[in-house]
Design a protein around this motif. Structure first.
Motif, short mmCIF file in Angstrom:
data_model
loop_
_atom_site.label_atom_id
_atom_site.label_comp_id
_atom_site.label_asym_id
_atom_site.label_seq_id
_atom_site.Cartn_x
_atom_site.Cartn_y
_atom_site.Cartn_z
N UNK A 120 0.84 -1.21 0.00
CA UNK A 120 0.00 0.00 0.00
C UNK A 120 0.87 1.26 0.00
N UNK A 121 1.96 1.22 0.78
CA UNK A 121 2.88 2.36 0.83
C UNK A 121 3.49 2.63 -0.55
N UNK A 122 3.66 1.59 -1.33
CA UNK A 122 4.37 1.68 -2.61
C UNK A 122 3.43 1.82 -3.81
N UNK A 123 2.15 1.96 -3.56
CA UNK A 123 1.21 2.03 -4.68
C UNK A 123 0.81 3.47 -4.98
N UNK A 124 0.46 3.70 -6.22
CA UNK A 124 0.04 5.02 -6.69
C UNK A 124 -1.22 5.47 -5.96
N UNK A 125 -1.34 6.76 -5.69
CA UNK A 125 -2.55 7.28 -5.03
C UNK A 125 -3.83 7.01 -5.82
N UNK A 126 -3.71 6.76 -7.11
CA UNK A 126 -4.92 6.46 -7.88
C UNK A 126 -5.42 5.04 -7.62
N UNK A 127 -4.57 4.22 -7.02
CA UNK A 127 -4.98 2.87 -6.66
C UNK A 127 -5.88 2.94 -5.43
N UNK A 128 -6.94 2.16 -5.42
CA UNK A 128 -7.84 2.21 -4.27
C UNK A 128 -7.20 1.56 -3.04
N UNK A 129 -6.10 0.85 -3.23
CA UNK A 129 -5.40 0.19 -2.12
C UNK A 129 -4.32 1.09 -1.51
N UNK A 130 -4.05 2.25 -2.13
CA UNK A 130 -3.00 3.16 -1.66
C UNK A 130 -3.26 3.62 -0.23
N UNK A 131 -2.16 3.82 0.50
CA UNK A 131 -2.26 4.38 1.84
C UNK A 131 -1.07 5.30 2.07
N UNK A 132 -1.28 6.35 2.84
CA UNK A 132 -0.21 7.31 3.14
C UNK A 132 0.99 6.55 3.71
N UNK A 133 2.18 6.81 3.14
CA UNK A 133 3.38 6.09 3.57
C UNK A 133 4.16 6.92 4.59
N UNK A 134 5.18 6.34 5.21
CA UNK A 134 5.94 7.06 6.23
C UNK A 134 6.57 8.36 5.72
N UNK A 135 6.99 8.40 4.46
CA UNK A 135 7.56 9.64 3.92
C UNK A 135 6.50 10.75 3.88
N UNK A 136 5.27 10.40 3.50
CA UNK A 136 4.17 11.37 3.51
C UNK A 136 3.93 11.88 4.93
N UNK A 137 3.98 10.97 5.87
CA UNK A 137 3.71 11.35 7.27
C UNK A 137 4.81 12.27 7.80
N UNK A 138 6.05 12.00 7.44
CA UNK A 138 7.16 12.88 7.85
C UNK A 138 6.97 14.26 7.22
N UNK A 139 6.55 14.29 5.96
CA UNK A 139 6.31 15.57 5.28
C UNK A 139 5.23 16.38 6.02
N UNK A 140 4.16 15.72 6.42
CA UNK A 140 3.09 16.39 7.17
C UNK A 140 3.63 16.90 8.51
N UNK A 141 4.39 16.07 9.20
CA UNK A 141 5.00 16.48 10.46
C UNK A 141 5.85 17.73 10.28
#
Length: 159
Positions: free
Chosen positions: A41-62
């Motif tokens: 899920x971390x490695x899938x494109x956001x257009x995939x319905x299985x996608x989930x925010x990955x740790x890099x996204x979370x660090x960016x938000x932080x």
């Protein structure tokens, strides 16, 4: 050409996919303590319905939230911590802009930062803390230099 030379990843999910290819899914499972499905899920494109925010996204938000709350130094220290792995440090991209009205005020603004650094050294603080304070001192000094350049240019009719 090696795979590293061909890295075209831009989005965080693409970077995670590259990490998975380089280290293997099992290693990512160990690092993040997540199962194979979650790593995928971390490695899938956001257009995939299985996608989930990955740790890099979370660090960016932080980091974004910290900056909004005035925590730029925390972000800078964190990024330097990561960048040290590859022998790098963060450098500001923006133009340095003096924050005082006169050269004299800029000069006075330099002194407390330098004294703080010297006090850290005298107190045997961790070298990373001293380095960060040194970088802050250098930024203050560059504000003074730029302020002086502007002042000098006005005195000599050189804008």
């Amino acid at each position: 050409m090696s795979n590293d030379d061909k890295l075209n990843a831009v989005e965080t999910w693409e970077l995670m996919q590259c990490a998975k290819e380089k280290l293997g899914a099992k290693e990512l499972q160990k690092i993040f303590q997540r199962g194979q499905t979650q790593i995928n899920r971390y490695c899938s494109s956001p257009i995939s319905e299985d996608h989930q925010r990955n740790p890099l996204d979370r660090i960016h938000i932080l980091f974004s939230n910290l900056c909004e709350a005035g925590g730029e130094e925390i972000v800078r220290a964190s990024i330097n911590h990561f960048a040290d792995i590859i022998g790098c440090r963060v450098a500001e991209q923006g133009e340095i802009v003096p924050d005082k009205d006169t050269v004299e005020e800029e000069c006075l603004d330099d002194y407390p930062e330098k004294v703080a650094m010297d006090n850290m050294i005298a107190a045997s603080e961790h070298p990373e803390k001293v380095r960060r304070q040194g970088e802050k001192t250098c930024r203050e000094i560059m504000e003074t230099v730029i302020s002086y350049e502007t002042h000098w240019g006005k005195l000599h009719n050189q804008s």
